[in-house]
Design a protein around this motif. Structure first.
Motif, mmCIF file in Angstrom:
data_model
loop_
_atom_site.group_PDB
_atom_site.id
_atom_site.type_symbol
_atom_site.label_atom_id
_atom_site.label_comp_id
_atom_site.label_asym_id
_atom_site.label_seq_id
_atom_site.Cartn_x
_atom_site.Cartn_y
_atom_site.Cartn_z
ATOM 1 N N SER A 73 0.847 -1.175 0.000
ATOM 2 C CA SER A 73 0.000 0.000 0.000
ATOM 3 C C SER A 73 0.895 1.241 0.000
ATOM 4 O O SER A 73 1.738 1.388 0.881
ATOM 5 C CB SER A 73 -0.895 -0.004 1.232
ATOM 6 N N VAL A 74 0.716 2.092 -1.001
ATOM 7 C CA VAL A 74 1.535 3.296 -1.150
ATOM 8 C C VAL A 74 0.626 4.512 -0.999
ATOM 9 O O VAL A 74 -0.434 4.584 -1.628
ATOM 10 C CB VAL A 74 2.239 3.323 -2.514
ATOM 11 N N ASP A 75 1.042 5.445 -0.173
ATOM 12 C CA ASP A 75 0.343 6.721 -0.041
ATOM 13 C C ASP A 75 1.253 7.812 -0.550
ATOM 14 O O ASP A 75 2.397 7.938 -0.102
ATOM 15 C CB ASP A 75 -0.037 6.987 1.418
ATOM 16 N N ILE A 76 0.749 8.587 -1.490
ATOM 17 C CA ILE A 76 1.468 9.732 -2.036
ATOM 18 C C ILE A 76 0.664 10.959 -1.631
ATOM 19 O O ILE A 76 -0.520 11.065 -1.954
ATOM 20 C CB ILE A 76 1.566 9.669 -3.581
ATOM 21 N N VAL A 77 1.295 11.864 -0.899
ATOM 22 C CA VAL A 77 0.604 13.064 -0.451
ATOM 23 C C VAL A 77 1.316 14.296 -0.992
ATOM 24 O O VAL A 77 2.529 14.308 -1.173
ATOM 25 C CB VAL A 77 0.492 13.126 1.086
ATOM 26 N N THR A 78 0.523 15.312 -1.242
ATOM 27 C CA THR A 78 1.029 16.565 -1.782
ATOM 28 C C THR A 78 0.908 17.644 -0.726
ATOM 29 O O THR A 78 -0.133 17.754 -0.059
ATOM 30 C CB THR A 78 0.219 16.990 -3.029
ATOM 31 N N ALA A 79 1.949 18.451 -0.578
ATOM 32 C CA ALA A 79 1.908 19.566 0.354
ATOM 33 C C ALA A 79 0.953 20.617 -0.178
ATOM 34 O O ALA A 79 0.956 20.943 -1.363
ATOM 35 C CB ALA A 79 3.303 20.156 0.513
ATOM 36 N N VAL A 80 0.111 21.132 0.718
ATOM 37 C CA VAL A 80 -0.843 22.163 0.352
ATOM 38 C C VAL A 80 -0.624 23.355 1.265
ATOM 39 O O VAL A 80 -0.531 23.209 2.486
ATOM 40 C CB VAL A 80 -2.292 21.645 0.491
ATOM 41 N N GLN A 81 -0.535 24.520 0.658
ATOM 42 C CA GLN A 81 -0.327 25.740 1.433
ATOM 43 C C GLN A 81 -1.675 26.378 1.728
ATOM 44 O O GLN A 81 -2.587 26.340 0.929
ATOM 45 C CB GLN A 81 0.551 26.696 0.634
#
Length: 83
Positions: A73-81
């Motif tokens: 299981s891979v989680d890819i998260v993006t930084a949000v400002q």
């Protein structure tokens, strides 16, 4: 790379990837940005992405050497400002 595929889960959805894919390959595929060996975009831009495999964060510098395995299981998260 081989022509065989494995199934992993990416952000909760099943996804087929080439059997010898690394985390760097997956992030490149998802972001459209080719990555250098240290996990930074080759074009010098900012990536703003973090990755975890089976709940454990994988440091960007380790993405190229982190081979994916079937069932992971891979989680890819993006930084949000914002605030």
């Amino acid at each position: 790379m081989t022509d065989q595929t494995i199934t992993i889960t990416v952000n909760g959805d099943p996804r087929d990837v080439v059997a010898d894919s690394t985390l760097a390959h997956l992030v490149t595929e998802l972001t459209g940005k080719p990555l250098a060996a240290d996990g930074t975009p080759e074009d010098g831009s900012r990536l703003g992405v973090a990755a975890a495999v089976d709940g454990a964060v994988v440091r960007r510098g380790q993405w190229a050497g982190h081979q994916l395995s079937a069932g992971q299981s891979v989680d890819i998260v993006t930084a949000v400002q914002g605030g």
